[in-house]
Design an enzyme around this catalytic site. Sequence first.
Site, PDB file in Angstrom:
ATOM      1  N   VAL A 298       0.560  -1.246  -0.050  1.00 15.20           N
ATOM      2  CA  VAL A 298       0.161  -0.224  -0.169  1.00 15.20           C
ATOM      3  C   VAL A 298       0.461   0.597  -0.285  1.00 15.20           C
ATOM      4  O   VAL A 298       0.165   2.066   0.030  1.00 15.20           O
ATOM      5  CB  VAL A 298      -1.101  -0.214   1.593  1.00 15.20           C
ATOM      6  CG1 VAL A 298      -2.379  -1.377   1.282  1.00 15.20           C
ATOM      7  CG2 VAL A 298      -0.569   0.273   2.241  1.00 15.20           C
TER       8      VAL A 298
ATOM      9  N   SER B 216      -0.594   6.753  17.541  1.00 23.97           N
ATOM     10  CA  SER B 216      -0.364   5.941  18.335  1.00 23.97           C
ATOM     11  C   SER B 216      -0.141   6.107  19.460  1.00 23.97           C
ATOM     12  O   SER B 216      -0.216   7.554  19.102  1.00 23.97           O
ATOM     13  CB  SER B 216       1.040   5.321  17.801  1.00 23.97           C
ATOM     14  OG  SER B 216       2.188   5.051  19.150  1.00 23.97           O
TER      15      SER B 216
ATOM     16  N   TYR C 190       9.422   6.623  14.078  1.00 19.88           N
ATOM     17  CA  TYR C 190       7.711   6.598  13.766  1.00 19.88           C
ATOM     18  C   TYR C 190       7.212   7.023  15.064  1.00 19.88           C
ATOM     19  O   TYR C 190       5.580   7.252  14.447  1.00 19.88           O
ATOM     20  CB  TYR C 190       7.961   5.117  15.201  1.00 19.88           C
ATOM     21  CG  TYR C 190       6.635   4.185  15.674  1.00 19.88           C
ATOM     22  CD1 TYR C 190       5.885   3.187  14.650  1.00 19.88           C
ATOM     23  CD2 TYR C 190       6.294   4.647  16.502  1.00 19.88           C
ATOM     24  CE1 TYR C 190       4.612   2.648  14.486  1.00 19.88           C
ATOM     25  CE2 TYR C 190       5.208   3.985  17.042  1.00 19.88           C
ATOM     26  CZ  TYR C 190       4.340   2.863  16.033  1.00 19.88           C
ATOM     27  OH  TYR C 190       3.209   2.832  16.127  1.00 19.88           O
ATOM     28  N   ALA C 191       7.107   7.923  15.490  1.00 21.01           N
ATOM     29  CA  ALA C 191       6.397   8.985  16.226  1.00 21.01           C
ATOM     30  C   ALA C 191       5.884  10.204  14.972  1.00 21.01           C
ATOM     31  O   ALA C 191       4.544  10.824  15.053  1.00 21.01           O
ATOM     32  CB  ALA C 191       7.624   9.441  17.110  1.00 21.01           C
ATOM     33  N   ALA C 192       6.435  10.115  14.283  1.00 19.95           N
ATOM     34  CA  ALA C 192       6.353  11.546  12.889  1.00 19.95           C
ATOM     35  C   ALA C 192       5.657  10.847  12.158  1.00 19.95           C
ATOM     36  O   ALA C 192       4.623  11.285  11.813  1.00 19.95           O
ATOM     37  CB  ALA C 192       7.707  12.020  12.096  1.00 19.95           C
ATOM     38  N   SER C 193       5.385   9.133  11.962  1.00 20.52           N
ATOM     39  CA  SER C 193       5.123   9.067  11.265  1.00 20.52           C
ATOM     40  C   SER C 193       3.315   9.240  11.997  1.00 20.52           C
ATOM     41  O   SER C 193       1.641   8.586  11.133  1.00 20.52           O
ATOM     42  CB  SER C 193       4.934   7.373  10.572  1.00 20.52           C
ATOM     43  OG  SER C 193       4.894   7.105  11.794  1.00 20.52           O
ATOM     44  N   LYS C 194       2.947   8.504  13.668  1.00 18.51           N
ATOM     45  CA  LYS C 194       2.215   8.422  13.600  1.00 18.51           C
ATOM     46  C   LYS C 194       1.531   9.865  14.427  1.00 18.51           C
ATOM     47  O   LYS C 194      -0.114  10.662  14.209  1.00 18.51           O
ATOM     48  CB  LYS C 194       2.304   7.670  15.089  1.00 18.51           C
ATOM     49  CG  LYS C 194       2.383   5.941  14.933  1.00 18.51           C
ATOM     50  CD  LYS C 194       1.593   5.640  13.608  1.00 18.51           C
ATOM     51  CE  LYS C 194       1.755   3.919  14.261  1.00 18.51           C
ATOM     52  NZ  LYS C 194       1.025   3.068  13.531  1.00 18.51           N
TER      53      LYS C 194
ATOM     54  N   ILE D 193      -0.196  -3.248  24.242  1.00 21.38           N
ATOM     55  CA  ILE D 193      -0.776  -4.287  24.379  1.00 21.38           C
ATOM     56  C   ILE D 193       0.016  -5.493  24.246  1.00 21.38           C
ATOM     57  O   ILE D 193       1.022  -5.557  23.637  1.00 21.38           O
ATOM     58  CB  ILE D 193      -1.616  -3.711  22.691  1.00 21.38           C
ATOM     59  CG1 ILE D 193      -1.910  -2.562  22.224  1.00 21.38           C
ATOM     60  CG2 ILE D 193      -2.683  -4.988  22.350  1.00 21.38           C
ATOM     61  CD1 ILE D 193      -3.491  -2.433  23.840  1.00 21.38           C
TER      62      ILE D 193
END
Length: 263
Positions: free
Chosen positions: A63, A141, A154-158, A187
Amino acid sequence: MALAGQVAIVTGGASGLGLSVVKKLVENHTSVAIVDLSREEGMQQESFLRDRGYDVKFFSADVTKQEIAKQTVTDIVNYFGKVNMLVNSAGVIRRTAASALPGEELDWILSTNLQGTVHMCQAVYPYMADSGCGSIVNFASMLAHYGSKNLLSYAASKGGIVQITKCLAVEWADHGIRVNAISPGYIETALAKGATQDPQFRERILSRTPQNRFGKPEEIAKVVKFLLSDEASFITGVILPVDGGLLAGDPSLYPPVTQIQYS
């Protein structure tokens, strides 16, 4: 939108939290298209669920490519006849110090987590707009809300997912399309076991979590099901933490109790 008789797409649906969402939806008589890069896992889950009488179909797709996302949704609509719901749970993570973050790693995480979500939203839009209704749930997130070491990409993407969720909710409301996101806490999943079972890490996180426990995949799936359904018909543009109170505040941070003096 009653879930029974509807068609949902779940990206990253072959494993982890995405698979939990798939199972929750098919239990509610929703037809589900599982979209994932892992052909082996996807085919296994399709076979497993079909053997139990559920209406599922696996579609292998990358995707991060806009045209592939568009063609995949076209193939899904051709197979099921429609699409009513989309859950964007596909995502990747890698822990790297910000000062040493390679450009290709940043590109990979942003393209998978952020661009992949945008591409799938764009791909389902014409079908939902034509029908005058639709519901989308994106996966943000906790790292969309606070900072952490070694997780810049990761933080930038979320964080980006938070903003695209709000923008699409505003832009597509006139077409009857609702767009929301959830921010899962820690989780108990197979992928997270290395972190959640580490004694020191576990103690640190639980001490900061008001409910003093990790979440279960089923608890994430229930919230996604709610946001997709008509029970959430007046909810759009919301970023909902599902984290046992972690973002609400740190229960270990409080001032000492002092004697109150009255004059």
